[in-house]
Enzyme design. Structure first.
Site, PDB file in Angstrom:
ATOM      1  N   SER A 181       0.816  -1.224   0.000  1.00 27.04           N
ATOM      2  CA  SER A 181       0.000   0.000   0.000  1.00 27.04           C
ATOM      3  C   SER A 181       0.842   1.264   0.000  1.00 27.04           C
ATOM      4  O   SER A 181       0.367   2.331  -0.371  1.00 27.04           O
ATOM      5  CB  SER A 181      -0.952   0.010   1.202  1.00 27.04           C
ATOM      6  OG  SER A 181      -0.219   0.009   2.407  1.00 27.04           O
ATOM      7  N   HIS A 188       9.882  -1.458   1.646  1.00 22.86           N
ATOM      8  CA  HIS A 188       9.985  -1.603   3.106  1.00 22.86           C
ATOM      9  C   HIS A 188       9.843  -3.060   3.504  1.00 22.86           C
ATOM     10  O   HIS A 188       9.105  -3.822   2.883  1.00 22.86           O
ATOM     11  CB  HIS A 188       8.943  -0.750   3.828  1.00 22.86           C
ATOM     12  CG  HIS A 188       7.532  -0.987   3.367  1.00 22.86           C
ATOM     13  ND1 HIS A 188       7.037  -0.437   2.203  1.00 22.86           N
ATOM     14  CD2 HIS A 188       6.520  -1.704   3.904  1.00 22.86           C
ATOM     15  CE1 HIS A 188       5.776  -0.813   2.041  1.00 22.86           C
ATOM     16  NE2 HIS A 188       5.436  -1.594   3.049  1.00 22.86           N
TER      17      HIS A 188
HETATM   18  P1  AMP Z   1       2.372  -2.270   2.944  1.00 23.76           P
HETATM   19  O1  AMP Z   1       0.899  -2.507   2.968  1.00 23.76           O
HETATM   20  O2  AMP Z   1       3.192  -3.516   2.906  1.00 23.76           O
HETATM   21  O3  AMP Z   1       2.749  -1.281   1.854  1.00 23.76           O
HETATM   22  O4  AMP Z   1       2.723  -1.619   4.344  1.00 23.76           O
HETATM   23  C1  AMP Z   1       2.613  -0.268   4.599  1.00 23.76           C
HETATM   24  C2  AMP Z   1       2.692  -0.134   6.088  1.00 23.76           C
HETATM   25  O5  AMP Z   1       3.003   1.205   6.394  1.00 23.76           O
HETATM   26  C3  AMP Z   1       1.388  -0.470   6.820  1.00 23.76           C
HETATM   27  O6  AMP Z   1       1.631  -1.509   7.755  1.00 23.76           O
HETATM   28  C4  AMP Z   1       1.015   0.843   7.507  1.00 23.76           C
HETATM   29  O7  AMP Z   1       0.445   0.649   8.771  1.00 23.76           O
HETATM   30  C5  AMP Z   1       2.360   1.548   7.583  1.00 23.76           C
HETATM   31  N1  AMP Z   1       2.325   2.997   7.619  1.00 23.76           N
HETATM   32  C6  AMP Z   1       1.684   3.829   6.767  1.00 23.76           C
HETATM   33  N2  AMP Z   1       1.920   5.104   7.086  1.00 23.76           N
HETATM   34  C7  AMP Z   1       2.737   5.085   8.166  1.00 23.76           C
HETATM   35  C8  AMP Z   1       3.346   6.096   8.968  1.00 23.76           C
HETATM   36  N3  AMP Z   1       3.174   7.395   8.739  1.00 23.76           N
HETATM   37  N4  AMP Z   1       4.136   5.712  10.010  1.00 23.76           N
HETATM   38  C9  AMP Z   1       4.326   4.402  10.270  1.00 23.76           C
HETATM   39  N5  AMP Z   1       3.795   3.406   9.543  1.00 23.76           N
HETATM   40  C10 AMP Z   1       3.005   3.744   8.507  1.00 23.76           C
END
Ligand code: AMP
Length: 114
Positions: free
Chosen positions: A95, A100
């Site tokens: 997302s 990451h």
């Molecule tokens: P993914 O779905 O693998 O792209 O993971 C994105 C992750 O980023 C999710 O687990 C979200 O909870 C996390 N996330 C999004 N925005 C933030 C933020 N500002 N600080 C910390 N984590 C975030």
């Protein structure tokens, strides 16, 4: 990249709970944790996803993985076991389009994942 939220976290332009930082990576607490320990390890360099890595990035990817293990040790979950997840692309559940690693632990993980 100017409109990338994880670039802004790496540049400290928006707040986060950073648990590790070095010349190539930043690790911070996930804002919506899915386990007692849920830390994201990102590359300081903007890379969209695993699909955008090349042979020349092998050292960067290795560094991110080793950083994930370092964070697991720091958080006290290395001995009991933990999981590193890299969601990639739409079907992978990605997302945020800045590479990451999720470091998850502090409870037993299930398999298969959802
Ligand atoms: P993914 O779905 O693998 O792209 O993971 C994105 C992750 O980023 C999710 O687990 C979200 O909870 C996390 N996330 C999004 N925005 C933030 C933020 N500002 N600080 C910390 N984590 C975030």
């Amino acid at each position: 990249m100017s409109d990338c939220i994880f670039c802004k976290i790496a540049e400290k332009k928006i707040p986060s709970k950073i648990v590790h930082e070095d010349e190539r990576a930043v690790a911070f607490e996930d804002v919506n944790p899915q386990a007692p320990v849920h830390v994201l390890v990102i590359s300081k360099k903007h890379v969209v996803s695993m699909a955008d890595l090349h042979e020349a990035d092998a050292s960067l990817l290795g560094h991110l993985m080793l950083t994930g293990h370092k964070v697991a040790k720091q958080k006290g979950i290395a001995e009991g076991g933990y999981r590193i997840v890299v969601n990639t692309g739409a079907n992978g559940g990605q997302s945020v389009f800045h590479l990451h690693l999720h470091v998850l632990g502090g409870r037993a993980m299930h398999w298969p994942p959802g």
